[in-house]
Scaffold this active site. Structure first.
Site: not given
Ligand SMILES: *Cc1c(COP(=O)(O)O)cnc(C)c1O
Length: 488
Positions: A125-127, A130
């Site tokens: 989920f950091k995409d 980011m």
């Protein structure tokens, strides 16, 4: 919109969105938050129900990034949230949804839903945040004809999300430290197979803490930091938090048909970044009933929400678990919630977090000898919590496979386990899926006796050529390496 620090002093200056974009902590040591949360009306929610994700992101972000012209912001969100970038969907799901919802279970008036946040380039989920950050950075740097060298440490998900967001971006280089031979083969392959000239992977002979110590040592050298234009993209970055607010709106709007309905979210939590975005969505007026923090064996947050005691862990007390991206000893974004909890009193936040540094925590339970009684107000903010262990994780992965025919990753399994403990009639429960199972195959193999499915394009990732250097945990050598590659 102006931003204030959670530890503001009379000398602290309110800031604009663009001026906090490239920074980390406020100069007074606090974290930035809007001076007041923008509010969302029922009419807006109605109008947003049918919007594509990118347009929804634009509508929400323009309330926060008021110093970026609307047309530019619209172009940035359109470029970021594309079906091509978020293509790693399961069968039956549409990449155009960006964060597709899947009803796992509907039993009478109990509904359990999974919202997939991990279909982006690095399968976590950091995409979601980011990827936007990469485009925002490039946009801001180009305007000022400036450069930025991102320097960070990773044990897996953050580093790869940062590299895939920044690869090929003009004016940006990434120097990412990781513990040599300590990441999973899949995770190292993801990072090290990038051949872009602006990406520098540094495998440090040591553990993750050694990498982090190096980042601190280099960042504490203010002269070097300024000369080399060093910045970070860690989880306290405000733009990362705000980008995450969007998918709470999306999940709510996709799971409901009218604004009279409430939903709850369960969030696999580590640094409190993801769930902090949920708190902000709720403060903006999104009809969220409960926000449930799910932790693994590293249960700092669960302990606080159950007891009012915030007690950070020492390195030796931080367990290496099979949901490693939640292995944290202190939750770096937690201060943002505490600021609201104590009535936005920066002096009090300063005192409490000074106590974290000197005595390892604080106690807001209201019991005799405690530091205050604000924890008794936690229910007003909808927070609940729960904890999950390796055994729970394995059992939940098995259950979900048997009952619903899909494989979930270890972090999401912690979420599903805890969500099931907090289901309420008439309130759909949405579990945020924070990674795809392929990233944590070792535990999938243990739970299911078979490998996790890999999205197309990831089949042979371990056999791709890799580009990285191995270095000792030596600060002077690190600085020399950075300087040699920036040419500054
Ligand atoms: C980073 C991460 C988390 C924890 O998110 P926080 O914002 O730190 O609470 C959970 N699951 C996965 C897969 C992650 O990468």
């Amino acid at each position: 919109m102006q931003y204030v620090s959670t530890r503001a002093t009379p000398a602290s200056q309110p800031q604009q969105f663009s001026s906090i974009l490239l920074g980390g902590l406020a100069p007074d040591g606090g974290l930035y938050l809007p001076a007041a949360y923008p509010q969302v009306t029922g009419a807006e929610l109605d109008a947003w129900r049918k919007l594509p994700y990118a347009d929804l992101a634009y509508e929400i972000l323009r309330k926060f990034a008021t110093d970026i012209p609307d047309a530019d912001l619209k172009a940035l969100t359109a470029k970021t949230y594309t079906p091509a970038a978020y293509r790693n969907v399961r069968e039956g799901e549409s990449a155009a949804d960006i964060t597709p919802l899947r009803v796992l279970e509907q039993d009478g008036d109990k509904t359990l839903i999974l919202q997939a946040l991990s279909n982006g380039p690095t399968l976590a989920f950091k995409d979601m945040a980011m990827q936007l950050l990469g485009n925002l950075f490039e946009y801001t740097l180009a305007k000022e004809d400036a450069e930025l060298n991102i320097f960070g440490a990773t044990s897996g998900d953050t580093g790869s999300a940062a590299e895939y967001a920044m690869r090929g971006k003009k004016g940006i280089r990434v120097f990412m430290l990781s513990p040599h031979q300590k990441m999973s083969a899949f995770q190292s392959a993801q990072m090290f197979s990038l051949q872009d000239p602006n990406i520098f992977n540094i495998a440090v002979e040591g553990v993750f803490d050694d990498c982090q110590d190096m980042v601190k040592a280099v960042s504490n050298d203010l002269r070097f930091k300024a000369m080399q234009k060093i910045g970070t993209v860690n989880s306290i970055n405000w733009a990362r938090v705000v980008a995450q607010v969007v998918y709470y709106f999306r999940g709510y709007l996709a799971a409901t048909t009218d604004n009279g309905q409430k939903v709850s979210f369960t969030v696999p939590s580590g640094n409190f970044g993801n769930i902090c975005a949920g708190h902000i969505a709720r403060m903006m007026g999104l009809p969220i009933d409960k926000l449930v923090a799910a932790t693994n064996e590293n249960d700092v947050l669960d302990e606080f929400f159950r007891t009012g005691v915030y007690r950070v862990r020492k390195s030796a007390e931080t367990y290496h678990t099979s949901s490693p991206s939640m292995d944290i000893s202190k939750a770096s974004n937690f201060e943002r919630f505490v600021f609201d909890l104590v009535g936005r009193d920066p002096a009090r936040v300063g005192v409490l977090f000074h106590k974290v540094e000197t005595e390892g925590g604080f106690d807001l339970s209201g019991k005799p000898g405690s530091d205050g009684d604000e924890w008794t107000q936690v229910a007003r903010y909808g927070f609940l919590s729960g904890r999950s262990t390796h055994k729970d994780r394995v059992a939940t992965i098995r259950d979900v496979q048997d009952d619903y025919g899909i494989t979930i990753d270890t972090h999401t399994a912690d979420g599903v386990k805890v969500a099931r403990e907090h289901m309420a009639p008439g309130v759909p429960m949405i579990v945020l899926e924070t990674a795809l199972a392929a990233k944590f195959n070792e535990t999938i193999l243990e739970a299911l006796g078979m490998d996790a499915e890999r999205p197309a394009g990831f089949e042979d990732i371990e056999s791709l050529p890799q580009k990285f250097v191995v270095m000792k945990a030596d600060v002077a050598a690190m600085k020399a390496y950075i300087a040699a590659n920036t040419g500054l």
